[in-house]
Motif scaffolding. Sequence first.
Motif, mmCIF file in Angstrom:
data_model
loop_
_atom_site.group_PDB
_atom_site.id
_atom_site.type_symbol
_atom_site.label_atom_id
_atom_site.label_comp_id
_atom_site.label_asym_id
_atom_site.label_seq_id
_atom_site.Cartn_x
_atom_site.Cartn_y
_atom_site.Cartn_z
ATOM 1 N N GLU A 27 19.651 6.467 -25.213
ATOM 2 C CA GLU A 27 20.161 6.202 -26.559
ATOM 3 C C GLU A 27 21.684 6.332 -26.587
ATOM 4 O O GLU A 27 22.379 5.556 -27.240
ATOM 5 C CB GLU A 27 19.525 7.159 -27.568
ATOM 6 C CG GLU A 27 19.978 6.889 -28.993
ATOM 7 C CD GLU A 27 19.220 7.711 -30.013
ATOM 8 O OE1 GLU A 27 19.501 7.555 -31.224
ATOM 9 O OE2 GLU A 27 18.352 8.515 -29.619
ATOM 10 N N LYS A 29 13.081 0.689 -29.620
ATOM 11 C CA LYS A 29 12.093 1.614 -29.070
ATOM 12 C C LYS A 29 11.148 0.860 -28.143
ATOM 13 O O LYS A 29 10.562 -0.147 -28.536
ATOM 14 C CB LYS A 29 11.310 2.290 -30.201
ATOM 15 C CG LYS A 29 12.169 3.217 -31.050
ATOM 16 C CD LYS A 29 11.345 3.926 -32.111
ATOM 17 C CE LYS A 29 12.224 4.874 -32.931
ATOM 18 N NZ LYS A 29 11.444 5.594 -33.981
ATOM 19 N N GLU A 89 11.456 12.496 -23.301
ATOM 20 C CA GLU A 89 12.337 12.686 -24.452
ATOM 21 C C GLU A 89 13.781 12.894 -23.990
ATOM 22 O O GLU A 89 14.719 12.324 -24.565
ATOM 23 C CB GLU A 89 11.863 13.896 -25.265
ATOM 24 C CG GLU A 89 12.607 14.123 -26.560
ATOM 25 C CD GLU A 89 12.228 13.135 -27.650
ATOM 26 O OE1 GLU A 89 12.964 13.070 -28.650
ATOM 27 O OE2 GLU A 89 11.209 12.438 -27.502
ATOM 28 N N ARG A 124 15.400 3.836 -26.880
ATOM 29 C CA ARG A 124 14.562 4.997 -26.624
ATOM 30 C C ARG A 124 13.216 4.540 -26.057
ATOM 31 O O ARG A 124 12.735 3.457 -26.375
ATOM 32 C CB ARG A 124 14.318 5.822 -27.902
ATOM 33 C CG ARG A 124 15.579 6.485 -28.451
ATOM 34 C CD ARG A 124 15.215 7.566 -29.477
ATOM 35 N NE ARG A 124 14.574 8.713 -28.851
ATOM 36 C CZ ARG A 124 15.236 9.715 -28.283
ATOM 37 N NH1 ARG A 124 16.560 9.713 -28.246
ATOM 38 N NH2 ARG A 124 14.578 10.716 -27.741
ATOM 39 N N PHE A 125 12.633 5.397 -25.226
ATOM 40 C CA PHE A 125 11.304 5.155 -24.683
ATOM 41 C C PHE A 125 10.332 6.056 -25.436
ATOM 42 O O PHE A 125 10.433 7.288 -25.375
ATOM 43 C CB PHE A 125 11.269 5.438 -23.182
ATOM 44 C CG PHE A 125 12.106 4.476 -22.392
ATOM 45 C CD1 PHE A 125 11.577 3.268 -21.958
ATOM 46 C CD2 PHE A 125 13.435 4.767 -22.109
ATOM 47 C CE1 PHE A 125 12.353 2.377 -21.234
ATOM 48 C CE2 PHE A 125 14.224 3.879 -21.382
ATOM 49 C CZ PHE A 125 13.676 2.675 -20.948
ATOM 50 N N GLU A 126 9.408 5.443 -26.153
ATOM 51 C CA GLU A 126 8.505 6.166 -27.050
ATOM 52 C C GLU A 126 7.104 6.231 -26.442
ATOM 53 O O GLU A 126 6.473 5.204 -26.190
ATOM 54 C CB GLU A 126 8.449 5.454 -28.405
ATOM 55 C CG GLU A 126 7.627 6.169 -29.447
ATOM 56 C CD GLU A 126 7.671 5.438 -30.781
ATOM 57 O OE1 GLU A 126 7.650 4.191 -30.775
ATOM 58 O OE2 GLU A 126 7.741 6.117 -31.828
ATOM 59 N N SER A 138 15.158 9.614 -22.822
ATOM 60 C CA SER A 138 15.465 8.761 -23.968
ATOM 61 C C SER A 138 16.792 9.139 -24.613
ATOM 62 O O SER A 138 17.539 8.268 -25.082
ATOM 63 C CB SER A 138 14.329 8.843 -24.996
ATOM 64 O OG SER A 138 13.163 8.208 -24.513
ATOM 65 N N ASP A 139 17.087 10.435 -24.650
ATOM 66 C CA ASP A 139 18.377 10.866 -25.210
ATOM 67 C C ASP A 139 19.533 10.255 -24.416
ATOM 68 O O ASP A 139 20.542 9.832 -24.990
ATOM 69 C CB ASP A 139 18.482 12.396 -25.177
ATOM 70 C CG ASP A 139 17.531 13.075 -26.157
ATOM 71 O OD1 ASP A 139 17.047 12.401 -27.087
ATOM 72 O OD2 ASP A 139 17.259 14.281 -25.981
#
Length: 585
Positions: free
Chosen positions: A134, A100, A127, A140-142, A130-131
């Motif tokens: 992944e 992350k 989001e 993922r980028f949080e 990030s999907d």
Amino acid sequence: MANRTKQKTDFTLVWSAEKKSKHDLEPGDQVPIAVNKAIQVEFLSGEVRSTATLQPNTIHFFVKSNDKSVLAKVRFPDPPGNLIAPQPTKVGVELKPVAKIPVMILVDDDEPTVRRLWEARLRKRMEAASDIFEQHCRVRFEVVAVGTWSSDNTILNFNKSLREFELEVNPAPAVLAVGFTSQYRIPSDRTMHLGGTRGPLHPYILIREWSQHITTTERLEILVHELGHYFGCVHTSDKHSVMRPKLGDRRSHAKDFRIGFDPANAMAMYLLGEEFRERPLRRFCYMRPPAKANLHSLYLGLEKTIKDDDSAERYIQMLSIPTGTPVDIPELDRRLIQGTKKVVAAVAEAANENCNLPPRPPGTEDSTDTDGNGQTSPKYRLVGDQLTDFYVRKAASAASALPEKFAQEAFLASLAVVLDRSHKSRFSPITREICAKVESNDERRTRLRNMGMPTIHGQQLLLQRFSFACGVAAICSPTTAEMNGINFEINVSRFRGKEFNFNHIAADMAGIGFYMYVEKADNSLARVANAFKAEAFLPKPEQPEDKVTWDEFLEQYGSAHDERFHAKKAAIRGKVLSMPPFKPR
């Protein structure tokens, strides 16, 4: 695994005697497969069931040969001899969890919607991005912080806007700041930059946000493209890849469109992702030698695939040479340096004179001597705030004799040099050039022996922050000076365990205010030379001091670009600007 045939292709991965998994690939599609050892693949080649062995860190694709599906391996050039040869992953090594990456998202002051709307919109887009990451590289980028920044509407060049964003924004507590600017409108002909960053692991991405000519899918594709550059991707000639050089080409309007990466860039991201899963990684060149060798080979193979594109070549250079965040400092005029040198020399002479005066006897009031020209000078050695006032007046007097064009800048720049007893001004990328050119190390050591301990409100550190902010504002801009001070306070709090002190921020703002006072007021140097008092420009520090730990800062203010911090900063600025010298005359 990629499919370069025109038909859907099925294959089976043999993980062990007991475990198999079936997969299918649409034409032009590809899928990353996470492995920690060599595995077998089974597929139908004509009427025959074929088998091949797949090693970790390799790329394979299906092609047609004599109407049969054939599995080919992509071969990249060998890395240079000074890099450790790529080694296969050791059998039995467990796959690490998804990495992350903490991200801050920001909009500028031209954003037309309220925070509730733009924050929801950008969080949803991050989001979705990030999907995609992944799926391709288990990263993922949080979003850990949200904020705003002020963009300069007079800047029309995208690269200069990116530079401004870098100077104004500190990503903490994230490692990556993604800014969405509404200052520009994306043109219908798509000839301008839609977004930009400076390469792998550079902590800043800037993206154009508002236009009637761009769709939601295209906005997502732009974000994924720039995040791809952050994560090691280069441009590719693969027209299906999100890393093709020019986006906004209407490909997203096709029914079968999907945002994805080409195999080579997916491999590059996976190699970088493995490094992130092992340890924090802040610089591209700090990758371990085996991963660096694999990436070097990938980039060598991609280097000549697009004419006049040097992204692969630049990334090879970045793997080899440590590089930090670029900070473009305006080139200093020779006459400004000469003027500053004269002012610094005048203060050094004044320090020597003060050092040779006798200490003031206890109980004796301050007194001055008057020479034949009516000029007054102290009778006893000055200390503390009085010493600061003495030095600043001497500097202003010396600067008044310079050509008008450089007098004020030379005066302000000299304060960052002579009133800083630390090494900050000597090593800061903003002030180190002028420090080196106006005073040698031997001259500085001699001056510091005679300077004593000048202060504001009895505190030496407040004076250093005040004077350094003056110099940075004069050399660069008030905005740069303010963010430089905030970033410094964040870093000492975050990484050195010290408290974030808002009194220091007030000193920065007072220094910037003094810069504006000198620049805008008539006969300002003459007034400073005759009657300067440092305490008049900076409110007396609150007691107990207004400071918080780093954890308390995150809890109460979120980041340097959160609305709560903006409100705190505005309150401090208002208090500083209420001081008598800043009030309208």
